[in-house]
Design an enzyme around this catalytic site. Structure first.
Site, mmCIF file in Angstrom:
data_model
loop_
_atom_site.group_PDB
_atom_site.id
_atom_site.type_symbol
_atom_site.label_atom_id
_atom_site.label_comp_id
_atom_site.label_asym_id
_atom_site.label_seq_id
_atom_site.Cartn_x
_atom_site.Cartn_y
_atom_site.Cartn_z
ATOM 1 N N ASN A 198 41.919 47.575 8.799
ATOM 2 C CA ASN A 198 42.263 47.272 10.193
ATOM 3 C C ASN A 198 41.085 46.559 10.877
ATOM 4 O O ASN A 198 40.067 47.161 11.212
ATOM 5 C CB ASN A 198 42.604 48.586 10.919
ATOM 6 C CG ASN A 198 43.031 48.371 12.364
ATOM 7 O OD1 ASN A 198 42.638 47.401 13.008
ATOM 8 N ND2 ASN A 198 43.833 49.298 12.877
ATOM 9 N N GLU A 220 47.729 56.117 0.717
ATOM 10 C CA GLU A 220 48.803 56.796 1.435
ATOM 11 C C GLU A 220 48.228 58.036 2.120
ATOM 12 O O GLU A 220 47.512 58.824 1.478
ATOM 13 C CB GLU A 220 49.917 57.202 0.478
ATOM 14 C CG GLU A 220 51.170 57.489 1.282
ATOM 15 C CD GLU A 220 52.419 57.542 0.416
ATOM 16 O OE1 GLU A 220 53.301 58.316 0.750
ATOM 17 O OE2 GLU A 220 52.453 56.799 -0.585
ATOM 18 N N ASP A 245 40.083 58.359 10.644
ATOM 19 C CA ASP A 245 41.511 58.517 10.835
ATOM 20 C C ASP A 245 41.705 58.825 12.303
ATOM 21 O O ASP A 245 40.933 59.578 12.905
ATOM 22 C CB ASP A 245 42.092 59.629 9.966
ATOM 23 C CG ASP A 245 43.616 59.514 9.911
ATOM 24 O OD1 ASP A 245 44.114 58.418 9.584
ATOM 25 O OD2 ASP A 245 44.313 60.490 10.222
ATOM 26 N N PHE A 260 44.394 47.347 21.140
ATOM 27 C CA PHE A 260 45.466 47.264 20.147
ATOM 28 C C PHE A 260 46.327 48.521 20.239
ATOM 29 O O PHE A 260 46.047 49.439 21.009
ATOM 30 C CB PHE A 260 44.891 47.095 18.728
ATOM 31 C CG PHE A 260 44.174 48.313 18.194
ATOM 32 C CD1 PHE A 260 42.884 48.602 18.576
ATOM 33 C CD2 PHE A 260 44.807 49.176 17.302
ATOM 34 C CE1 PHE A 260 42.225 49.724 18.078
ATOM 35 C CE2 PHE A 260 44.154 50.305 16.800
ATOM 36 C CZ PHE A 260 42.856 50.565 17.193
ATOM 37 N N ASP A 278 47.114 51.229 23.196
ATOM 38 C CA ASP A 278 46.247 51.043 24.369
ATOM 39 C C ASP A 278 47.016 50.710 25.655
ATOM 40 O O ASP A 278 46.664 51.219 26.725
ATOM 41 C CB ASP A 278 45.202 49.948 24.102
ATOM 42 C CG ASP A 278 44.091 50.425 23.176
ATOM 43 O OD1 ASP A 278 43.980 51.641 22.945
ATOM 44 O OD2 ASP A 278 43.323 49.575 22.684
ATOM 45 N N LYS A 284 35.706 49.932 26.649
ATOM 46 C CA LYS A 284 36.473 50.835 25.794
ATOM 47 C C LYS A 284 35.535 51.600 24.859
ATOM 48 O O LYS A 284 35.667 52.807 24.689
ATOM 49 C CB LYS A 284 37.533 50.067 24.994
ATOM 50 C CG LYS A 284 38.337 50.990 24.084
ATOM 51 C CD LYS A 284 39.456 50.314 23.304
ATOM 52 C CE LYS A 284 40.049 51.299 22.301
ATOM 53 N NZ LYS A 284 41.062 50.709 21.435
ATOM 54 N N HIS A 317 37.547 57.492 21.926
ATOM 55 C CA HIS A 317 37.466 58.461 20.836
ATOM 56 C C HIS A 317 36.612 57.908 19.692
ATOM 57 O O HIS A 317 35.730 58.560 19.176
ATOM 58 C CB HIS A 317 38.893 58.781 20.368
ATOM 59 C CG HIS A 317 39.766 57.574 20.134
ATOM 60 N ND1 HIS A 317 39.845 56.519 21.017
ATOM 61 C CD2 HIS A 317 40.579 57.230 19.097
ATOM 62 C CE1 HIS A 317 40.650 55.601 20.536
ATOM 63 N NE2 HIS A 317 41.125 56.010 19.378
ATOM 64 N N ARG A 318 36.857 56.626 19.305
ATOM 65 C CA ARG A 318 36.134 56.033 18.177
ATOM 66 C C ARG A 318 34.669 55.785 18.565
ATOM 67 O O ARG A 318 33.759 56.023 17.771
ATOM 68 C CB ARG A 318 36.815 54.727 17.755
ATOM 69 C CG ARG A 318 36.372 54.191 16.411
ATOM 70 C CD ARG A 318 37.292 53.107 15.876
ATOM 71 N NE ARG A 318 38.630 53.610 15.674
ATOM 72 C CZ ARG A 318 39.661 53.417 16.515
ATOM 73 N NH1 ARG A 318 39.520 52.655 17.576
ATOM 74 N NH2 ARG A 318 40.827 53.957 16.279
HETATM 75 P P1 IMP Z 1 45.043 55.111 10.954
HETATM 76 O O1 IMP Z 1 43.801 55.761 11.525
HETATM 77 O O2 IMP Z 1 44.731 53.835 10.287
HETATM 78 O O3 IMP Z 1 45.883 56.048 10.208
HETATM 79 O O4 IMP Z 1 45.966 54.651 12.163
HETATM 80 C C1 IMP Z 1 45.703 55.018 13.430
HETATM 81 C C2 IMP Z 1 46.818 54.545 14.333
HETATM 82 O O5 IMP Z 1 46.620 55.246 15.569
HETATM 83 C C3 IMP Z 1 46.709 53.072 14.694
HETATM 84 O O6 IMP Z 1 47.484 52.281 13.844
HETATM 85 C C4 IMP Z 1 47.234 53.083 16.109
HETATM 86 O O7 IMP Z 1 48.633 53.196 16.061
HETATM 87 C C5 IMP Z 1 46.734 54.405 16.655
HETATM 88 N N1 IMP Z 1 45.386 54.258 17.267
HETATM 89 C C6 IMP Z 1 44.204 54.759 16.821
HETATM 90 N N2 IMP Z 1 43.198 54.410 17.614
HETATM 91 C C7 IMP Z 1 43.731 53.653 18.571
HETATM 92 C C8 IMP Z 1 43.154 52.959 19.687
HETATM 93 O O8 IMP Z 1 41.941 52.944 19.931
HETATM 94 N N3 IMP Z 1 44.024 52.285 20.444
HETATM 95 C C9 IMP Z 1 45.364 52.250 20.205
HETATM 96 N N4 IMP Z 1 45.944 52.836 19.179
HETATM 97 C C10 IMP Z 1 45.129 53.548 18.363
#
Ligand code: IMP
Length: 198
Positions: free
Chosen positions: A9, A39, A68, A153, A156, A176, A181-182
């Site tokens: 991503n 997966e 995650d 993305f 948001d 942001k 969180h990130r």
């Molecule tokens: P994964 O961590 O790749 O399994 O997917 C996390 C999913 O959570 C993303 O594809 C988004 O749908 C959502 N997500 C996680 N962090 C964000 C963010 O900062 N903004 C918006 N959506 C988020």
């Protein structure tokens, strides 16, 4: 330190790079691994992040950063949560079609009073099977009545921050990162990293 990020991503990587200034973040594809994907079967963000870290580490044998994350809506029992990326596919939506996914999520919330929600991010910096650092952080908000904003993305545009009067998609990337969180999880991991290097 060279760190390989366990994701495909590009949005996530763009958010992480400034948070690990002084380190070189690489993508699996920089090491010849195209389409890194695993997966996600875990029931928690931690299980999924650790599984991604272990999987990539077995391929690259270098320090790995895995995350995650997802959106947890209180009135929906924490859904979509670990299933955030896949949410909506059971209704025939494309995983990447966040316009539709956001509308679907808001439609599930019609008539519900409690609109509180939180983005959650679990980050794992994985050196090997015996040594890894973990941080899990949140960004609390409420679901907006309609999507708003062009930045960021995923979910948001529908997460509204009452104290700022804006959705997360109305924040510039730097803003942001300060709140997200990130961003918070990355600063904790980065501080742990500095503490062991110093
Ligand atoms: P994964 O961590 O790749 O399994 O997917 C996390 C999913 O959570 C993303 O594809 C988004 O749908 C959502 N997500 C996680 N962090 C964000 C963010 O900062 N903004 C918006 N959506 C988020």
């Amino acid at each position: 330190m060279d760190i390989v990020v366990a994701t495909g991503n590009a949005h996530k990587v763009a958010e992480l790079v400034p948070l690990f200034a002084g380190h070189r973040l690489m993508l699996p594809r920089d090491l010849g691994i195209e389409d890194f994907n695993l997966e996600e079967n875990g029931t928690t963000f931690l299980e999924n992040a650790l599984a991604k870290a272990r999987h990539l580490h077995a391929l690259v044998h270098r320090p790995v950063l895995a995350d995650d994350s997802g959106l947890c809506v209180d009135a929906l029992g924490g859904a979509p949560g670990v299933l955030s990326a896949r949410f909506g596919t059971e209704h025939g939506l494309k995983p990447s079609d966040y316009g539709s996914k956001n509308r679907l999520l808001l439609s599930l919330m019609e008539g519900r009073e409690n609109r509180t929600c939180a983005f959650v991010c679990c980050l794992v910096l994985y050196f090997d099977n015996r040594r890894f650092f973990v941080a899990q952080e949140t960004l609390e908000g409420v679901l907006a009545s309609a999507p708003r904003g062009e930045h960021g993305f995923g979910y948001d545009p529908i997460v509204y921050l009452p104290e700022l009067g804006r959705t997360v998609a109305e924040l510039e990337q730097k803003e942001k990162n300060l709140l997200s969180h990130r961003g918070k999880a990355a600063r904790r991991i980065s501080a742990m990293l500095e503490s062991v290097q110093g």
